[in-house]
Design a protein around this motif. Structure first.
Motif, PDB file in Angstrom:
ATOM      1  N   GLY A 154       0.804  -1.208   0.000  1.00 51.18           N
ATOM      2  CA  GLY A 154       0.000   0.000   0.000  1.00 51.18           C
ATOM      3  C   GLY A 154       0.839   1.259   0.000  1.00 51.18           C
ATOM      4  O   GLY A 154       0.487   2.252  -0.625  1.00 51.18           O
ATOM      5  N   GLU A 155       1.968   1.232   0.718  1.00 47.22           N
ATOM      6  CA  GLU A 155       2.867   2.369   0.738  1.00 47.22           C
ATOM      7  C   GLU A 155       4.259   1.912   1.155  1.00 47.22           C
ATOM      8  O   GLU A 155       4.438   0.814   1.686  1.00 47.22           O
ATOM      9  CB  GLU A 155       2.366   3.461   1.701  1.00 47.22           C
ATOM     10  N   PHE A 156       5.228   2.777   0.901  1.00 46.52           N
ATOM     11  CA  PHE A 156       6.613   2.513   1.288  1.00 46.52           C
ATOM     12  C   PHE A 156       7.126   3.696   2.099  1.00 46.52           C
ATOM     13  O   PHE A 156       6.722   4.847   1.876  1.00 46.52           O
ATOM     14  CB  PHE A 156       7.502   2.323   0.051  1.00 46.52           C
ATOM     15  N   GLU A 157       8.034   3.412   3.033  1.00 44.16           N
ATOM     16  CA  GLU A 157       8.685   4.452   3.822  1.00 44.16           C
ATOM     17  C   GLU A 157      10.189   4.306   3.669  1.00 44.16           C
ATOM     18  O   GLU A 157      10.725   3.202   3.772  1.00 44.16           O
ATOM     19  CB  GLU A 157       8.281   4.343   5.293  1.00 44.16           C
ATOM     20  N   LEU A 158      10.865   5.415   3.420  1.00 44.67           N
ATOM     21  CA  LEU A 158      12.287   5.418   3.088  1.00 44.67           C
ATOM     22  C   LEU A 158      13.048   6.273   4.096  1.00 44.67           C
ATOM     23  O   LEU A 158      12.617   7.370   4.444  1.00 44.67           O
ATOM     24  CB  LEU A 158      12.472   5.989   1.674  1.00 44.67           C
ATOM     25  N   THR A 159      14.187   5.769   4.579  1.00 42.20           N
ATOM     26  CA  THR A 159      15.046   6.512   5.491  1.00 42.20           C
ATOM     27  C   THR A 159      16.488   6.405   5.030  1.00 42.20           C
ATOM     28  O   THR A 159      16.956   5.314   4.687  1.00 42.20           O
ATOM     29  CB  THR A 159      14.933   5.970   6.934  1.00 42.20           C
ATOM     30  N   PHE A 160      17.205   7.540   5.020  1.00 43.24           N
ATOM     31  CA  PHE A 160      18.632   7.563   4.704  1.00 43.24           C
ATOM     32  C   PHE A 160      19.432   7.679   5.997  1.00 43.24           C
ATOM     33  O   PHE A 160      19.159   8.555   6.819  1.00 43.24           O
ATOM     34  CB  PHE A 160      18.974   8.758   3.807  1.00 43.24           C
ATOM     35  N   LEU A 161      20.430   6.814   6.169  1.00 42.42           N
ATOM     36  CA  LEU A 161      21.372   6.914   7.280  1.00 42.42           C
ATOM     37  C   LEU A 161      22.765   7.051   6.684  1.00 42.42           C
ATOM     38  O   LEU A 161      23.449   6.060   6.409  1.00 42.42           O
ATOM     39  CB  LEU A 161      21.287   5.680   8.182  1.00 42.42           C
ATOM     40  N   ALA A 162      23.166   8.293   6.449  1.00 39.68           N
ATOM     41  CA  ALA A 162      24.453   8.550   5.807  1.00 39.68           C
ATOM     42  C   ALA A 162      25.565   8.557   6.840  1.00 39.68           C
ATOM     43  O   ALA A 162      25.360   8.870   8.014  1.00 39.68           O
ATOM     44  CB  ALA A 162      24.419   9.888   5.056  1.00 39.68           C
ATOM     45  N   HIS A 163      26.764   8.221   6.390  1.00 42.14           N
ATOM     46  CA  HIS A 163      27.967   8.263   7.218  1.00 42.14           C
ATOM     47  C   HIS A 163      29.148   8.520   6.290  1.00 42.14           C
ATOM     48  O   HIS A 163      28.987   8.497   5.054  1.00 42.14           O
ATOM     49  CB  HIS A 163      28.130   6.967   8.015  1.00 42.14           C
ATOM     50  N   PRO A 164      30.341   8.776   6.824  1.00 42.60           N
ATOM     51  CA  PRO A 164      31.469   9.136   5.940  1.00 42.60           C
ATOM     52  C   PRO A 164      31.789   8.090   4.880  1.00 42.60           C
ATOM     53  O   PRO A 164      32.225   8.437   3.778  1.00 42.60           O
ATOM     54  CB  PRO A 164      32.641   9.300   6.922  1.00 42.60           C
ATOM     55  N   GLY A 165      31.559   6.829   5.171  1.00 38.51           N
ATOM     56  CA  GLY A 165      31.925   5.781   4.225  1.00 38.51           C
ATOM     57  C   GLY A 165      30.855   5.408   3.230  1.00 38.51           C
ATOM     58  O   GLY A 165      31.102   4.609   2.317  1.00 38.51           O
ATOM     59  N   GLY A 166      29.667   5.947   3.360  1.00 39.66           N
ATOM     60  CA  GLY A 166      28.586   5.586   2.460  1.00 39.66           C
ATOM     61  C   GLY A 166      27.236   5.905   3.066  1.00 39.66           C
ATOM     62  O   GLY A 166      27.097   6.841   3.852  1.00 39.66           O
ATOM     63  N   MET A 167      26.233   5.089   2.743  1.00 31.12           N
ATOM     64  CA  MET A 167      24.886   5.362   3.230  1.00 31.12           C
ATOM     65  C   MET A 167      24.071   4.080   3.282  1.00 31.12           C
ATOM     66  O   MET A 167      24.147   3.234   2.386  1.00 31.12           O
ATOM     67  CB  MET A 167      24.188   6.368   2.311  1.00 31.12           C
ATOM     68  N   GLU A 168      23.310   3.940   4.343  1.00 32.12           N
ATOM     69  CA  GLU A 168      22.319   2.878   4.423  1.00 32.12           C
ATOM     70  C   GLU A 168      20.981   3.440   3.996  1.00 32.12           C
ATOM     71  O   GLU A 168      20.597   4.533   4.409  1.00 32.12           O
ATOM     72  CB  GLU A 168      22.213   2.342   5.847  1.00 32.12           C
ATOM     73  N   VAL A 169      20.280   2.683   3.169  1.00 33.18           N
ATOM     74  CA  VAL A 169      18.924   3.035   2.763  1.00 33.18           C
ATOM     75  C   VAL A 169      17.993   2.023   3.418  1.00 33.18           C
ATOM     76  O   VAL A 169      18.078   0.822   3.142  1.00 33.18           O
ATOM     77  CB  VAL A 169      18.765   3.001   1.233  1.00 33.18           C
ATOM     78  N   VAL A 170      17.146   2.504   4.305  1.00 34.60           N
ATOM     79  CA  VAL A 170      16.214   1.631   5.014  1.00 34.60           C
ATOM     80  C   VAL A 170      14.836   1.811   4.374  1.00 34.60           C
ATOM     81  O   VAL A 170      14.324   2.927   4.294  1.00 34.60           O
ATOM     82  CB  VAL A 170      16.153   1.969   6.515  1.00 34.60           C
ATOM     83  N   VAL A 171      14.260   0.714   3.919  1.00 34.35           N
ATOM     84  CA  VAL A 171      12.970   0.750   3.238  1.00 34.35           C
ATOM     85  C   VAL A 171      11.990  -0.145   3.989  1.00 34.35           C
ATOM     86  O   VAL A 171      12.309  -1.301   4.299  1.00 34.35           O
ATOM     87  CB  VAL A 171      13.078   0.280   1.768  1.00 34.35           C
ATOM     88  N   GLU A 172      10.816   0.376   4.273  1.00 37.72           N
ATOM     89  CA  GLU A 172       9.758  -0.411   4.902  1.00 37.72           C
ATOM     90  C   GLU A 172       8.557  -0.433   3.977  1.00 37.72           C
ATOM     91  O   GLU A 172       8.163   0.599   3.430  1.00 37.72           O
ATOM     92  CB  GLU A 172       9.377   0.179   6.259  1.00 37.72           C
ATOM     93  N   ALA A 173       7.997  -1.627   3.794  1.00 35.33           N
ATOM     94  CA  ALA A 173       6.839  -1.800   2.920  1.00 35.33           C
ATOM     95  C   ALA A 173       5.646  -2.275   3.729  1.00 35.33           C
ATOM     96  O   ALA A 173       5.779  -3.166   4.574  1.00 35.33           O
ATOM     97  CB  ALA A 173       7.151  -2.800   1.810  1.00 35.33           C
ATOM     98  N   ASP A 174       4.504  -1.663   3.477  1.00 32.96           N
ATOM     99  CA  ASP A 174       3.243  -2.113   4.054  1.00 32.96           C
ATOM    100  C   ASP A 174       2.643  -3.113   3.069  1.00 32.96           C
ATOM    101  O   ASP A 174       1.903  -2.749   2.160  1.00 32.96           O
ATOM    102  CB  ASP A 174       2.322  -0.918   4.276  1.00 32.96           C
ATOM    103  N   LYS A 175       3.013  -4.398   3.260  1.00 33.76           N
ATOM    104  CA  LYS A 175       2.624  -5.425   2.297  1.00 33.76           C
ATOM    105  C   LYS A 175       1.154  -5.787   2.447  1.00 33.76           C
ATOM    106  O   LYS A 175       0.629  -5.901   3.547  1.00 33.76           O
ATOM    107  CB  LYS A 175       3.502  -6.674   2.483  1.00 33.76           C
ATOM    108  N   ARG A 176       0.526  -5.957   1.304  1.00 31.90           N
ATOM    109  CA  ARG A 176      -0.884  -6.324   1.289  1.00 31.90           C
ATOM    110  C   ARG A 176      -1.029  -7.816   1.592  1.00 31.90           C
ATOM    111  O   ARG A 176      -0.163  -8.622   1.279  1.00 31.90           O
ATOM    112  CB  ARG A 176      -1.506  -6.015  -0.076  1.00 31.90           C
ATOM    113  N   GLY A 177      -2.166  -8.179   2.194  1.00 34.06           N
ATOM    114  CA  GLY A 177      -2.440  -9.577   2.475  1.00 34.06           C
ATOM    115  C   GLY A 177      -2.957 -10.303   1.246  1.00 34.06           C
ATOM    116  O   GLY A 177      -3.474  -9.699   0.311  1.00 34.06           O
ATOM    117  N   GLY A 178      -2.818 -11.602   1.244  1.00 30.58           N
ATOM    118  CA  GLY A 178      -3.296 -12.431   0.150  1.00 30.58           C
ATOM    119  C   GLY A 178      -4.426 -13.346   0.605  1.00 30.58           C
ATOM    120  O   GLY A 178      -4.974 -13.192   1.697  1.00 30.58           O
TER     121      GLY A 178
END
Length: 311
Positions: free
Chosen positions: A194-218
């Motif tokens: 239904g939607e996605f949420e994105l967070t950047f955690l940057a640091h001197p050596g690079g960056m982590e991209v944290v993604v959360e998905a609100d997955k639909r039921g089946g």
């Protein structure tokens, strides 16, 4: 960006202070530059210290619901230990490092609704006074911009952005809050989440991209949240960002949690000039469509003017 105020704690005839930031938006992990301009009052005073505070408007969830307040996330002493004469004018230059996790406040010149400010504290002859907040603009790092451009080209839309007090799952976070960018799913993912949420955690050596998905039921089960963490370097050249980001979301939707190894590849892909143009026509359109720029500016202004210093 300038603010000017009479130091109320010292009464009439006290010194005044202007804090002027250099033009242009700053970068996370970069340098915030400017100068503090002092004007002496009707008598000489001893300036004990000049301190800059970086302040953010942050949301916090609790049992009774959600609240909003200001958090000081960095302090710098940029001067002091001198006497300011009657009517004397003095400028104190500063160049201070921004934290790598400093939130992004704008994308392609459009405000995201994130409120950051710089407050100057002047300690004079044993008395202290804090000035009003001066707005701080922060643009994305090249790697953040590359990810956002890819999202726009893949068909994601911008819904909102805010700062959440607390820690996101995993490790590596330095600030007491994190930036969350809510996205509407691209057409190829709409049946799965239904939607996605994105967070950047940057640091001197690079960056982590944290993604959360609100997955639909089946048919065989209900929906659930899936969390993925992906690591990239600051080197954006030679990477097919559309393919890379598309792969993240496909992995995320196949399992509950994904932890990917750092990506340092040099796949052939589109030139950055093309990416910038397409990204501006993609996710940036979502920014304009999801937020009325004037309303965002008014909201930011109201917070900066009405800050109650509940840090």
């Amino acid at each position: 960006m300038v603010f000017k105020r009479l130091l109320g704690s010292l009464g009439a005839g006290g010194p005044t202070v202007d804090t002027v930031l250099d033009p242009g938006a700053a970068l996370p992990g970069g340098t915030l530059s400017g100068e503090v301009r002092l004007a002496g009052g009707s008598a000489s005073v001893d300036v004990d210290h000049i301190t800059l505070e970086l302040v953010a408007r942050v949301e916090a969830e609790h049992e009774d619901g959600e609240s909003e307040g200001s958090v000081v996330f960095e302090r710098f002493t940029v001067g002091g230990g001198f006497r300011l004469g009657e009517g004397e004018r003095r400028a104190v230059r500063f160049d201070v490092p921004l934290p790598w996790e400093t939130p992004v406040t704008e994308l392609y010149g459009q405000p995201l609704g994130i409120v950051l400010g710089v407050r100057t504290e002047l300690a004079v002859t044993g008395a202290r006074d804090k000035g009003d907040l001066d707005p701080l603009a922060v643009r994305p790092l090249p790697v953040q911009e590359a990810v956002l451009e890819a999202l726009g080209q893949l068909g994601f839309g911008f819904r909102s952005a805010d700062l959440e007090y607390g820690r996101i799952g995993g490790k590596g976070q330095q600030l007491p809050f994190y930036q969350e960018i809510e996205l509407t799913p691209a057409p190829q993912y709409a049946h799965s989440a239904g939607e996605f949420e994105l967070t950047f955690l940057a640091h001197p050596g690079g960056m982590e991209v944290v993604v959360e998905a609100d997955k639909r039921g089946g048919l065989l089960g209900g929906g659930h949240d899936a969390l993925g963490r992906f690591t990239v370097s600051h080197d954006v050249a030679g990477v097919d960002w559309n393919t890379l980001v598309d792969g993240w979301f496909r992995q995320l939707l196949q399992s509950r949690s994904v932890y990917a190894e750092p990506h340092h590849g040099s796949r052939p892909g589109m030139g950055m000039g093309t990416a910038v143009a397409a990204g501006a026509a993609g996710l940036a359109v979502g920014v304009v469509g999801g937020l009325v720029a004037a309303e965002v500016v008014d909201e930011v202004g109201d917070f900066l003017e009405g800050d109650d210093e509940e840090d």
